[in-house]
Design a protein around this motif. Structure first.
Motif, mmCIF file in Angstrom:
data_model
loop_
_atom_site.group_PDB
_atom_site.id
_atom_site.type_symbol
_atom_site.label_atom_id
_atom_site.label_comp_id
_atom_site.label_asym_id
_atom_site.label_seq_id
_atom_site.Cartn_x
_atom_site.Cartn_y
_atom_site.Cartn_z
ATOM 1 N N ASN A 27 0.830 -1.205 0.000
ATOM 2 C CA ASN A 27 0.000 0.000 0.000
ATOM 3 C C ASN A 27 0.867 1.258 0.000
ATOM 4 O O ASN A 27 0.613 2.201 -0.755
ATOM 5 C CB ASN A 27 -0.929 0.028 1.210
ATOM 6 N N TYR A 53 0.321 3.792 -2.957
ATOM 7 C CA TYR A 53 -0.327 5.087 -2.738
ATOM 8 C C TYR A 53 0.665 6.245 -2.562
ATOM 9 O O TYR A 53 0.310 7.293 -2.049
ATOM 10 C CB TYR A 53 -1.331 4.993 -1.580
ATOM 11 N N ASP A 101 4.650 6.282 4.777
ATOM 12 C CA ASP A 101 4.998 6.727 3.427
ATOM 13 C C ASP A 101 4.809 8.231 3.328
ATOM 14 O O ASP A 101 4.273 8.868 4.244
ATOM 15 C CB ASP A 101 4.133 6.006 2.381
ATOM 16 N N ILE A 124 -11.367 2.655 5.809
ATOM 17 C CA ILE A 124 -10.420 1.899 4.974
ATOM 18 C C ILE A 124 -10.192 0.469 5.481
ATOM 19 O O ILE A 124 -9.713 -0.369 4.735
ATOM 20 C CB ILE A 124 -9.058 2.631 4.820
ATOM 21 N N TYR A 171 -13.633 -1.668 0.862
ATOM 22 C CA TYR A 171 -13.690 -0.210 0.814
ATOM 23 C C TYR A 171 -12.458 0.355 0.128
ATOM 24 O O TYR A 171 -11.323 -0.001 0.445
ATOM 25 C CB TYR A 171 -13.837 0.401 2.215
ATOM 26 N N VAL A 193 -11.002 4.231 -1.291
ATOM 27 C CA VAL A 193 -11.253 5.666 -1.299
ATOM 28 C C VAL A 193 -11.686 6.087 -2.702
ATOM 29 O O VAL A 193 -11.144 5.609 -3.697
ATOM 30 C CB VAL A 193 -9.980 6.434 -0.854
ATOM 31 N N VAL A 250 -6.827 7.553 -6.522
ATOM 32 C CA VAL A 250 -6.849 6.173 -5.998
ATOM 33 C C VAL A 250 -7.410 5.227 -7.052
ATOM 34 O O VAL A 250 -6.928 4.102 -7.226
ATOM 35 C CB VAL A 250 -7.634 6.099 -4.672
ATOM 36 N N GLY A 286 -6.596 -2.005 -7.091
ATOM 37 C CA GLY A 286 -6.765 -2.513 -5.718
ATOM 38 C C GLY A 286 -8.115 -3.160 -5.546
ATOM 39 O O GLY A 286 -9.005 -3.012 -6.393
ATOM 40 N N THR A 287 -8.247 -3.890 -4.468
ATOM 41 C CA THR A 287 -9.495 -4.636 -4.255
ATOM 42 C C THR A 287 -10.205 -4.251 -2.961
ATOM 43 O O THR A 287 -11.332 -4.641 -2.727
ATOM 44 C CB THR A 287 -9.201 -6.147 -4.189
ATOM 45 N N ILE A 305 -9.268 -5.293 0.018
ATOM 46 C CA ILE A 305 -9.271 -6.377 1.007
ATOM 47 C C ILE A 305 -7.958 -6.484 1.775
ATOM 48 O O ILE A 305 -7.858 -7.249 2.725
ATOM 49 C CB ILE A 305 -9.596 -7.753 0.366
ATOM 50 N N GLY A 306 -6.960 -5.701 1.375
ATOM 51 C CA GLY A 306 -5.657 -5.787 2.038
ATOM 52 C C GLY A 306 -5.722 -5.368 3.502
ATOM 53 O O GLY A 306 -5.310 -6.117 4.394
ATOM 54 N N LEU A 307 -6.272 -4.188 3.752
ATOM 55 C CA LEU A 307 -6.305 -3.682 5.134
ATOM 56 C C LEU A 307 -7.237 -4.499 6.054
ATOM 57 O O LEU A 307 -6.856 -4.759 7.197
ATOM 58 C CB LEU A 307 -6.669 -2.192 5.147
ATOM 59 N N PHE A 352 0.923 3.722 9.134
ATOM 60 C CA PHE A 352 0.141 2.637 9.743
ATOM 61 C C PHE A 352 0.969 2.048 10.871
ATOM 62 O O PHE A 352 2.091 1.598 10.657
ATOM 63 C CB PHE A 352 -0.184 1.554 8.695
#
Ligand code: ADP
Length: 715
Positions: free
Chosen positions: A616, A620, A644, A657, A662, A664, A669, A674-675, A677-679, A705
C-alpha cells in the motif's frame, strides 16, 4: 344395575339358556344310528344331557335304581385334560372338549374298548342288584370302536354340537338383547322425559355405562368401552370404560386409524378379532399402559346420522371362548342406542345453554375484534417497512410511521385525503390505480428522493378483496433496498476489480516468458526477465492469498494461527529484502532496535501484514519518496510502523479503509489498482494476535500505519 341384571341371569334355567333339548334330540339320533354312547356335560355340571346309549349292557345296567346311580356321570368323574375316561365297568369313553360363552363342555363319546373281566362284572351285578350271568352276556355284546374311529366321530359330534348350540345361543342372545334393549329404551325414555339425563354429561356417562354393562353381561365380556372421536386432533378418547382397568384406560388417547378402535373409527365398519395377537391392527401400547391383557375384541362404530362419532367395543369372552358374528349385530344395535343417547344428551344440553353462550360469544367476539384491530395496528405501526392503505376511491385509510416519514406526511392529516394529494410520486399512484382495476398484486421498484439522496424501494401493492370479490381497496408495503442495491453494486465492482487485479500481473508474466522462449536472450536478460516474472508471481500469489483468506473469514471459518517463536528483526529484514528493489522511485528505510524481540507469532501471517502495508505504501505514493519501516517495544507491547510520503487519506475515510472492499473514491486512488481487502486482512490478523492497527494520515503528505501486538515470549 349390574346386580339386577346378574340376579336375573341366575334365575334363568340353564337348559333353556342353551336350548339343550334341540341338542338332546340330535344326540339321541346320532347315538342310536351309529351305535355309540354320547353324553354332554358342562364343567360346572349345570348342563347335563342324559347319556344316549343303546347297548344291551347299558339298558340292563340302568334298569335298576342302583344301576342308574352307577351310570351317573358327574364332573368329578372326568379328570382334567384326560382324553379317555373310564366311567363304569371299565367302559372307556373319549372325552372331547369345547367352549361356549365362557362355559367348558365335555362331550363323552364311547365306547372304545372292552376288557373282559369277570370279577369286575360280578361286583357290578352285586352293586346294581342284577343277575351276574345276564349282565356278563350283555357286557360281551358291546360294540367296540378302534381309537381312531372314535376320535373322528367325537370331532364330528363336537362340530355338530357347536353349530347347534351356537344357533340356539344366538337366538337366546337376540331374545335377551331385545328384551334388555326394550327395557333400557323404556328406562332411557323415562329418564329423558324426567329431564334428568339431558341436563348433564355425567348422566350421559351413566347412560352409556348402563349400555356398556348390558353389552358386557349379555356378551359375557370382561371389559367394554366407548370411544368418541376428537375431530380437531383426529384422535379417539375414552368416553366410558368398564372392567378392571377402567381408570388407567381412560387416560389413553388413540390416533385415528391406530389400534382396532382407531381402525373401526376410520373405516366405519364393524370388526370382530378373535385373537388380537394375530392382528397387526391391534395397538399393543394400550395393554402395556393399562396392564390389561386383550385377547379378543368386537368393535363397532358409533354413528349419528351416518357419521361415525366414535366406537363401542367389548373385550375378551369370560372363560376364553370366542365372540360370535351374531354378537356384532347385537353390539351394533346397542351402539345405535348409545348414539341416540349421545345425540339427545348433546342436543338438549347445548340447547339449554346456547342462547346465553351465543350472547357471551358475541361479546367476546366484539372484544376480540377490538383487540385484534389494536394488535394489527400496533404491528403495522412498528413495522420497519412503510405501509399505506387506500380504499376503493383511492382515499387514504391508513399510513404507518415509516410511511409518514418517507413520504413526509402527517398520519392524522392524511387519512381521508386523496392518494395523489399526499404521495407525489406519479409511479406509485399509477400502480395503486392499476391494482384496484386489475385486482392483481403489483411488485415493483420505485425511486424517490429522501433528504439529499435518492433511495430505491421495493414496493408490493396488494388488493383488498371483499366478500363480493370486489377490490375494496389496496395496501402497499415499501421496503428501502438502497443499501442492498449498493452492496450489489459494490459486489459487482469488486468482481471487476479482482479480475482486473489478477490480469495485471499476468500480462508481464506472459510477455516475458514468451520473450524468453522465442528469442535468444543473453544470461543477463534471462535474469532480468526471471526477476520480473518472479515479482509479478509474488504479487499474484499475495492477491490470491488475500482472496482466499477473505473467503475463509466470510464463510465464518476464520483464519487459524500457527504460533512459533519468531525473531522480529529477522522477520523485518526478510520483508525488507523482498521490497528493497521493488521500485526505483522509492527508498525503503528500515530502523530496528538493537536487541531483537523473540515472540510467539504466526510468522507467515506477520509477513502478510507487513507485505500488505508495504505494498500500500508503495502503491499510494505514486510520486515515490521515502518509506520507513520501524519497530519498537513499549511496556511489553511490540509496535511496528510503515510510513509513506504519498497521497494520504482524508479524515472521513480513515475509519472506513479497514472495511471489506472499501476503497477511497478519489480519481487518484481509482487509477491505482486494488481490491479493498488488504487492510481488512491486516486488521483481522493483528486482532487474532490480540493486537490491532491504527492509521495517522494527512492529505498529500503521507500516511503512517502503526500496528501493535502484546508480547508473548516462548516459555
Ligand atoms: P486496496 O489497496 O486493494 O484498495 P486496501 O484494503 O489495502 O485495499 O486499502 C483500502 C483503501 O485504503 C485503499 O483503496 C486506499 O484508498 C486506502 N489506503 C490504504 N493504504 C493507503 C496508504 N498507504 N496511503 C493512502 N491510502 C491508503
Amino acid at each position: 344395575m349390574a346386580d339386577e341384571f346378574g340376579s336375573k341371569q341366575n334365575t334363568i334355567d340353564s337348559s333353556k339358556l342353551f336350548n339343550i333339548r334341540v341338542w338332546e334330540g340330535i344326540q339321541y339320533k346320532f347315538a342310536k344310528d351309529l351305535g355309540i354312547a354320547i353324553k354332554v356335560m358342562s364343567e360346572d355340571g349345570k348342563i347335563n344331557t342324559p347319556e344316549s346309549n343303546f347297548s344291551d349292557f347299558y339298558r340292563l345296567l340302568t334298569s335298576t335304581e342302583e344301576g342308574r346311580k352307577i351310570c351317573e356321570v358327574t364332573p368329578d368323574s372326568i379328570e382334567k385334560d384326560v382324553r379317555f375316561v373310564s366311567l363304569y365297568a371299565d367302559c372307556v369313553y373319549y372325552c372331547a372338549t369345547t367352549y361356549f360363552y365362557g362355559k367348558k363342555f365335555n362331550i363323552l363319546v364311547g365306547i372304545r374298548e372292552r376288557k373282559y373281566d369277570e370279577k369286575m362284572v360280578k361286583d357290578l351285578s352285586v352293586k346294581a342288584g342284577l343277575d351276574y350271568t345276564e349282565l356278563l352276556e350283555a357286557y360281551k355284546t358291546q360294540t367296540v370302536f378302534p381309537e381312531e374311529k372314535i376320535t373322528n366321530i367325537a370331532d364330528l359330534i363336537v362340530d355338530l354340537f357347536n353349530i347347534v348350540i351356537e344357533l340356539s345361543v344366538q337366538e337366546y342372545i337376540t331374545h335377551m338383547a331385545n328384551k334388555e334393549k326394550e327395557e333400557e329404551i323404556a328406562k332411557m325414555s323415562a329418564l329423558m322425559e324426567a329431564s334428568i339425563i339431558i341436563n348433564s354429561t355425567r348422566n350421559l356417562d351413566q347412560l352409556l355405562k348402563i349400555i356398556m354393562q348390558s353389552a358386557e353381561k349379555v356378551m359375557q365380556a370382561e371389559a367394554s368401552s366407548v370411544f368418541l372421536i376428537d375431530s380437531e386432533k383426529n384422535e379417539l378418547f375414552f368416553e366410558i370404560a368398564t372392567g378392571p382397568k377402567e381408570e388407567e384406560v381412560k387416560k389413553i388417547r388413540l390416533k385415528m386409524g391406530e389400534g382396532i378402535a382407531g381402525w373401526v373409527a376410520y373405516t366405519g365398519e364393524s370388526l370382530l378379532v378373535p385373537d388380537v395377537s394375530k392382528d397387526p391392527r391391534f395397538a399393543r401400547r394400550v395393554d402395556e399402559q393399562t396392564m390389561f391383557i386383550t385377547k379378543s375384541v368386537i368393535c363397532v362404530p358409533l354413528k349419528v346420522r351416518n357419521q361415525t362419532i366414535g366406537v363401542v367395543q367389548v373385550l375378551n369372552k369370560i372363560g376364553g371362548g370366542n365372540f360370535s358374528k351374531t354378537e356384532i349385530k347385537f353390539l351394533e344395535a346397542l351402539a345405535s342406542q348409545a348414539a341416540i343417547a349421545i345425540e339427545n344428551a348433546n342436543l338438549y344440553e347445548h340447547l339449554e345453554e346456547r342462547a346465553e353462550q351465543l350472547n357471551k360469544e358475541l361479546k367476546t367476539a366484539n372484544l376480540d375484534l377490538g383487540i385484534e384491530k389494536l394488535r394489527i395496528e400496533s404491528m403495522v405501526q412498528s413495522m420497519e417497512d412503510a405501509v399505506v392503505a387506500v380504499n376503493k376511491d383511492k382515499k387514504i385509510v391508513m399510513v404507518n410511521r415509516v410511511a409518514e416519514r418517507i413520504f413526509s406526511i402527517d398520519g392524522g392529516a392524511a387519512e381521508g385525503k386523496a392518494l395523489d394529494d399526499v404521495i407525489m410520486t406519479k409511479d406509485i399512484v399509477d400502480n395503486f390505480t392499476m391494482v384496484l382495476l386489475t385486482k392483481n398484486i403489483n411488485k415493483t421498484e420505485v425511486k424517490f428522493q429522501l433528504g439529499n439522496k435518492e433511495h430505491i424501494f421495493a414496493a408490493v401493492i396488494a388488493p383488498i378483496i371483499d366478500e363480493k370479490s370486489e377490490a375494496a381497496g389496496s395496501v402497499a408495503v415499501f421496503r428501502d433496498i438502497t443499501e442492498i442495491k449498493e452492496l450489489d453494486k459494490m459486489k459487482s465492482e469488486f468482481l471487476n476489480m479482482v479480475s482486473h487485479e489478477l490480469r495485471t500481473p499476468l500480462t508481464p508474466i506472459q510477455a516475458y516468458s514468451e520473450l524468453m522462449m522465442i528469442r535468444n536472450v543473453d544470461n543477463e536478460k534471462v535474469k532480468k526477465y526471471a526477476n520480473i516474472i518472479n515479482k509479478e508471481t509474488q504479487r499474484l500469489g499475495a492477491l490470491i492469498g488475500d482472496l482466499l483468506d477473505l473467503s475463509r473469514i466470510d464463510a465464518g471459518k476464520g483464519l487459524s494461527l500457527t504460533l512459533e517463536p519468531v525473531d522480529m528483526n529477522e522477520l523485518m529484514n526478510t520483508v525488507y529484502e523482498t521490497f528493497r528493489n521493488a521500485s526505483v522511485k522509492h527508498k525503503i528505510i528500515l530502523t530496528l532496535p538493537e536487541k531483537s524481540e523473540i515472540i510467539m507469532v504466526d510468522k507467515n501471517k506477520m509477513i502478510q501484514v507487513m507485505t500488505n502495508l508495504l505494498s500500500n505504501a508503495l502503491k499510494y505514493s505514486p510520486e515515490g519518496g521515502d518509506i520507513e519501516i520501524r519497530t519498537w517495544t513499549d511496556k511489553e507491547i511490540f509496535y511496528g510502523s510503515v510510513k509513506d510520503s504519498g497521497l494520504g487519506i482524508a479524515v472521513e475515510d480513515l475509519e472506513k479503509i479497514f472495511d471489506k472492499f472499501y476503497r477511497v473514491e478519489s480519481e487518484k486512488v481509482k487509477k491505482i489498482g486494488g481490491t479493498g481487502i488488504g487492510l481488512p486482512i491486516v486488521k483481522y490478523i493483528l486482532e487474532l494476535h490480540n493486537g490491532g492497527v491504527d492509521v495517522k494520515s494527512e492529505m498529500d503528505k503521507g500516511s503512517e500505519f502503526i500496528f501493535h501486538i502484546p508480547i508473548v515470549r516462548p516459555s
